[in-house]
Scaffold this motif. Structure first.
Motif, PDB file in Angstrom:
ATOM      1  N   ALA A 296       0.832  -1.209   0.000  1.00 56.17           N
ATOM      2  CA  ALA A 296       0.000   0.000   0.000  1.00 56.17           C
ATOM      3  C   ALA A 296       0.866   1.257   0.000  1.00 56.17           C
ATOM      4  O   ALA A 296       0.547   2.239  -0.690  1.00 56.17           O
ATOM      5  CB  ALA A 296      -0.934  -0.003   1.210  1.00 56.17           C
TER       6      ALA A 296
ATOM      7  N   PHE B 227      -2.330  -3.469   4.517  1.00 50.24           N
ATOM      8  CA  PHE B 227      -2.668  -2.728   3.306  1.00 50.24           C
ATOM      9  C   PHE B 227      -3.665  -1.618   3.628  1.00 50.24           C
ATOM     10  O   PHE B 227      -3.497  -0.471   3.221  1.00 50.24           O
ATOM     11  CB  PHE B 227      -3.236  -3.681   2.241  1.00 50.24           C
ATOM     12  CG  PHE B 227      -3.467  -3.022   0.915  1.00 50.24           C
ATOM     13  CD1 PHE B 227      -2.432  -2.904   0.003  1.00 50.24           C
ATOM     14  CD2 PHE B 227      -4.713  -2.514   0.586  1.00 50.24           C
ATOM     15  CE1 PHE B 227      -2.634  -2.281  -1.225  1.00 50.24           C
ATOM     16  CE2 PHE B 227      -4.932  -1.897  -0.636  1.00 50.24           C
ATOM     17  CZ  PHE B 227      -3.883  -1.778  -1.546  1.00 50.24           C
ATOM     18  N   ASP B 228      -4.704  -1.969   4.378  1.00 48.74           N
ATOM     19  CA  ASP B 228      -5.738  -1.001   4.739  1.00 48.74           C
ATOM     20  C   ASP B 228      -5.148   0.159   5.541  1.00 48.74           C
ATOM     21  O   ASP B 228      -5.396   1.327   5.241  1.00 48.74           O
ATOM     22  CB  ASP B 228      -6.846  -1.698   5.523  1.00 48.74           C
ATOM     23  CG  ASP B 228      -8.127  -0.880   5.614  1.00 48.74           C
ATOM     24  OD1 ASP B 228      -8.164   0.271   5.148  1.00 48.74           O
ATOM     25  OD2 ASP B 228      -9.108  -1.410   6.154  1.00 48.74           O
TER      26      ASP B 228
ATOM     27  N   SER C   6      -2.022   1.215   5.711  1.00 48.50           N
ATOM     28  CA  SER C   6      -1.007   1.993   5.001  1.00 48.50           C
ATOM     29  C   SER C   6      -1.560   2.797   3.834  1.00 48.50           C
ATOM     30  O   SER C   6      -0.830   3.589   3.239  1.00 48.50           O
ATOM     31  CB  SER C   6       0.126   1.081   4.535  1.00 48.50           C
ATOM     32  OG  SER C   6       0.859   0.637   5.662  1.00 48.50           O
ATOM     33  N   LEU C   7      -2.821   2.613   3.509  1.00 45.49           N
ATOM     34  CA  LEU C   7      -3.426   3.502   2.518  1.00 45.49           C
ATOM     35  C   LEU C   7      -3.604   4.901   3.101  1.00 45.49           C
ATOM     36  O   LEU C   7      -3.791   5.871   2.381  1.00 45.49           O
ATOM     37  CB  LEU C   7      -4.772   2.963   2.040  1.00 45.49           C
ATOM     38  CG  LEU C   7      -4.694   1.799   1.074  1.00 45.49           C
ATOM     39  CD1 LEU C   7      -6.089   1.323   0.713  1.00 45.49           C
ATOM     40  CD2 LEU C   7      -3.923   2.161  -0.185  1.00 45.49           C
TER      41      LEU C   7
END
Length: 190
Positions: free
Chosen positions: A30, A100-101, A103-104
């Motif tokens: 991300a 991922f969530d 680091s967005l």
């Protein structure tokens, strides 16, 4: 995160390690994606706007974030990574999805505006540093979670803190003052 990784490490060091490794991998993917966007926007801004305009814009935006932090109104979405993932995913996959969530950066709660300040600086002042900065932020974040998870495993959750503790408000105010300082530094063209 430490509230997830700590208990997972206590139950099974292997599962906890898989979660933390997945968290880092998902975070890096991300971060690289976000860095690519920041680099593209920053390159476009560099092409369209002279350096002085970008410096002034960065200073104004940082002052806005400073005011938001000082007023305890840090901009963010009131959302966390869905907790039901804990029950439906194995540790490694859970770590990847969660990392991922997180680091967005735009999808979860924020404690201070430092993340937004970093993105502002990258886009307006240093787009070529996007990958190193954002991937570095993810790595430092995961290492912090590892440290906090170890404290949790040692049964010292009181050291982990939460957003309601007085020290947290001091941290938010401190970041607000620091952002004003950075804005002044940028405005003076140092």
């Amino acid at each position: 995160m430490a509230g997830v990784a700590g208990p997972m490490l206590r139950r099974s060091k292997f599962q906890g390690a898989r979660f933390l490794a997945g968290l880092w991998v998902g975070g890096m993917v991300a971060s690289a994606l976000l860095a690519t966007v920041a680099f593209g926007l920053g390159s476009l801004a560099s092409w369209l706007l002279p350096p002085l305009v970008r410096q002034i814009a960065a200073g104004v935006v940082l002052v806005g974030f400073a005011v938001a932090d000082l007023a305890a109104k840090t901009p963010h979405i009131w959302r966390q990574v869905p907790v039901q993932y804990l029950k439906t995913m194995p540790p490694g996959k859970l770590g990847v999805v969660w990392g991922f969530d997180l680091s967005l950066l735009f999808t979860t709660q924020k404690s201070t505006s430092l993340t937004w300040a970093a993105l502002t600086g990258l886009v307006l002042l240093a787009p070529s540093a996007s990958w190193l900065t954002l991937c570095g932020m993810t790595t430092v974040g995961v290492l912090t979670i590892v440290g906090r998870s170890i404290l949790f495993q040692l049964r010292r959750p009181s050291l982990l803190g939460d957003f309601r503790q007085p020290w947290f408000h001091l941290v938010r105010r401190t970041t607000g003052v620091a952002l004003v300082g950075v804005a002044v530094y940028i405005a003076l063209g140092a």
